[in-house]
Motif scaffolding. Sequence first.
Motif, PDB file in Angstrom:
ATOM      1  N   VAL A   1     -53.092 -14.627  80.662  1.00 44.60           N
ATOM      2  CA  VAL A   1     -52.808 -15.681  80.217  1.00 44.60           C
ATOM      3  C   VAL A   1     -54.367 -16.612  80.700  1.00 44.60           C
ATOM      4  CG1 VAL A   1     -51.960 -17.915  80.482  1.00 44.60           C
ATOM      5  CG2 VAL A   1     -50.719 -15.176  80.408  1.00 44.60           C
ATOM      6  N   ASP A   2     -55.172 -16.474  81.338  1.00 41.95           N
ATOM      7  CA  ASP A   2     -56.569 -16.871  80.984  1.00 41.95           C
ATOM      8  C   ASP A   2     -57.384 -16.301  80.833  1.00 41.95           C
ATOM      9  OD1 ASP A   2     -55.594 -19.245  83.503  1.00 41.95           O
ATOM     10  OD2 ASP A   2     -55.411 -17.134  84.740  1.00 41.95           O
ATOM     11  N   SER A   3     -57.261 -15.006  79.836  1.00 45.92           N
ATOM     12  CA  SER A   3     -58.248 -14.780  79.639  1.00 45.92           C
ATOM     13  C   SER A   3     -58.297 -14.660  77.894  1.00 45.92           C
ATOM     14  CB  SER A   3     -58.966 -13.040  79.984  1.00 45.92           C
ATOM     15  OG  SER A   3     -57.583 -12.309  79.291  1.00 45.92           O
ATOM     16  N   GLY A   4     -57.363 -15.650  77.321  1.00 48.83           N
ATOM     17  CA  GLY A   4     -57.696 -15.527  75.859  1.00 48.83           C
ATOM     18  C   GLY A   4     -56.686 -15.555  74.856  1.00 48.83           C
ATOM     19  N   GLY A   5     -55.267 -15.770  76.272  1.00 48.14           N
ATOM     20  CA  GLY A   5     -54.315 -15.465  75.097  1.00 48.14           C
ATOM     21  C   GLY A   5     -53.528 -14.535  75.837  1.00 48.14           C
ATOM     22  N   GLN A   6     -51.762 -14.557  75.510  1.00 52.97           N
ATOM     23  CA  GLN A   6     -51.124 -13.612  75.206  1.00 52.97           C
ATOM     24  C   GLN A   6     -50.289 -13.852  74.243  1.00 52.97           C
ATOM     25  OE1 GLN A   6     -49.359 -13.006  79.568  1.00 52.97           O
ATOM     26  NE2 GLN A   6     -47.635 -12.834  79.070  1.00 52.97           N
ATOM     27  N   ALA A   7     -49.713 -12.463  74.572  1.00 52.80           N
ATOM     28  CA  ALA A   7     -48.072 -13.394  73.085  1.00 52.80           C
ATOM     29  C   ALA A   7     -47.094 -13.684  73.864  1.00 52.80           C
ATOM     30  CB  ALA A   7     -47.880 -11.598  72.566  1.00 52.80           C
ATOM     31  N   PHE A   8     -46.163 -14.344  72.814  1.00 50.26           N
ATOM     32  CA  PHE A   8     -45.389 -14.867  73.964  1.00 50.26           C
ATOM     33  C   PHE A   8     -43.798 -15.335  73.150  1.00 50.26           C
ATOM     34  CE2 PHE A   8     -43.298 -18.504  75.915  1.00 50.26           C
ATOM     35  CZ  PHE A   8     -42.909 -17.918  77.134  1.00 50.26           C
ATOM     36  N   SER A   9     -42.776 -15.350  73.578  1.00 48.04           N
ATOM     37  CA  SER A   9     -42.073 -15.381  72.813  1.00 48.04           C
ATOM     38  C   SER A   9     -41.291 -17.009  72.701  1.00 48.04           C
ATOM     39  CB  SER A   9     -40.830 -14.449  72.318  1.00 48.04           C
ATOM     40  OG  SER A   9     -40.020 -14.504  71.295  1.00 48.04           O
ATOM     41  N   LEU A  10     -41.170 -18.387  72.041  1.00 47.14           N
ATOM     42  CA  LEU A  10     -41.062 -19.603  72.670  1.00 47.14           C
ATOM     43  C   LEU A  10     -40.044 -19.541  72.126  1.00 47.14           C
ATOM     44  CD1 LEU A  10     -41.681 -21.893  74.470  1.00 47.14           C
ATOM     45  CD2 LEU A  10     -42.446 -23.082  71.984  1.00 47.14           C
ATOM     46  N   TYR A  11     -38.666 -20.261  73.513  1.00 45.62           N
ATOM     47  CA  TYR A  11     -37.130 -20.032  73.602  1.00 45.62           C
ATOM     48  C   TYR A  11     -37.425 -21.590  72.752  1.00 45.62           C
ATOM     49  CZ  TYR A  11     -32.345 -19.600  73.948  1.00 45.62           C
ATOM     50  OH  TYR A  11     -31.121 -20.001  73.611  1.00 45.62           O
ATOM     51  N   THR A  12     -36.678 -20.983  71.279  1.00 44.87           N
ATOM     52  CA  THR A  12     -36.852 -22.985  70.181  1.00 44.87           C
ATOM     53  C   THR A  12     -35.661 -23.304  70.229  1.00 44.87           C
ATOM     54  OG1 THR A  12     -37.231 -21.732  68.291  1.00 44.87           O
ATOM     55  CG2 THR A  12     -38.836 -22.709  69.090  1.00 44.87           C
ATOM     56  N   HIS A  13     -33.795 -23.025  70.449  1.00 48.36           N
ATOM     57  CA  HIS A  13     -32.754 -22.565  70.471  1.00 48.36           C
ATOM     58  C   HIS A  13     -32.150 -23.879  70.016  1.00 48.36           C
ATOM     59  CE1 HIS A  13     -28.995 -21.539  68.251  1.00 48.36           C
ATOM     60  NE2 HIS A  13     -28.363 -22.218  70.320  1.00 48.36           N
TER      61      HIS A  13
END
Length: 128
Positions: free
Chosen positions: A43-55
């Motif tokens: 996460v600190d080195s430019g980003g990480q794929a992530f699935s944000l729970y939005t329901h």
Amino acid sequence: MTTRTLALRCSALSALLVVLTGCGGAPTHLPNEPVSPVAPRSVDSGGQAFSLYTHCGIDELQVDGRFYERVGGLLDDGSGNPPRGWDNPYQAGRVTRSGSVIIFSDDKGHRERFELRRGATAFTRTCS
């Protein structure tokens, strides 16, 4: 039909019902865990794929075992759903960290800030 035959048929039917009802249950992964199981970038080195729970709206997320809440509070449509333009129940994107802040962004142009909830061990509210 013998009692044994009836018992075998009932067992087979019960097993089939368990399999069929298991298909529509809970999500296959917990809310707000990384999308890809393959060695994501830090996460600190430019980003990480992530699935944000939005329901139930955009409110909290969990990264690396730590809990964060959205700066500005819950973002929803006024009825407890994600606002127009957000996918439901998950929004695919990326997370990056800057100190105690996580930034979620996606290809649709969403960019939300989440601050660390120090000492938190769970989400503040449960969404179903």
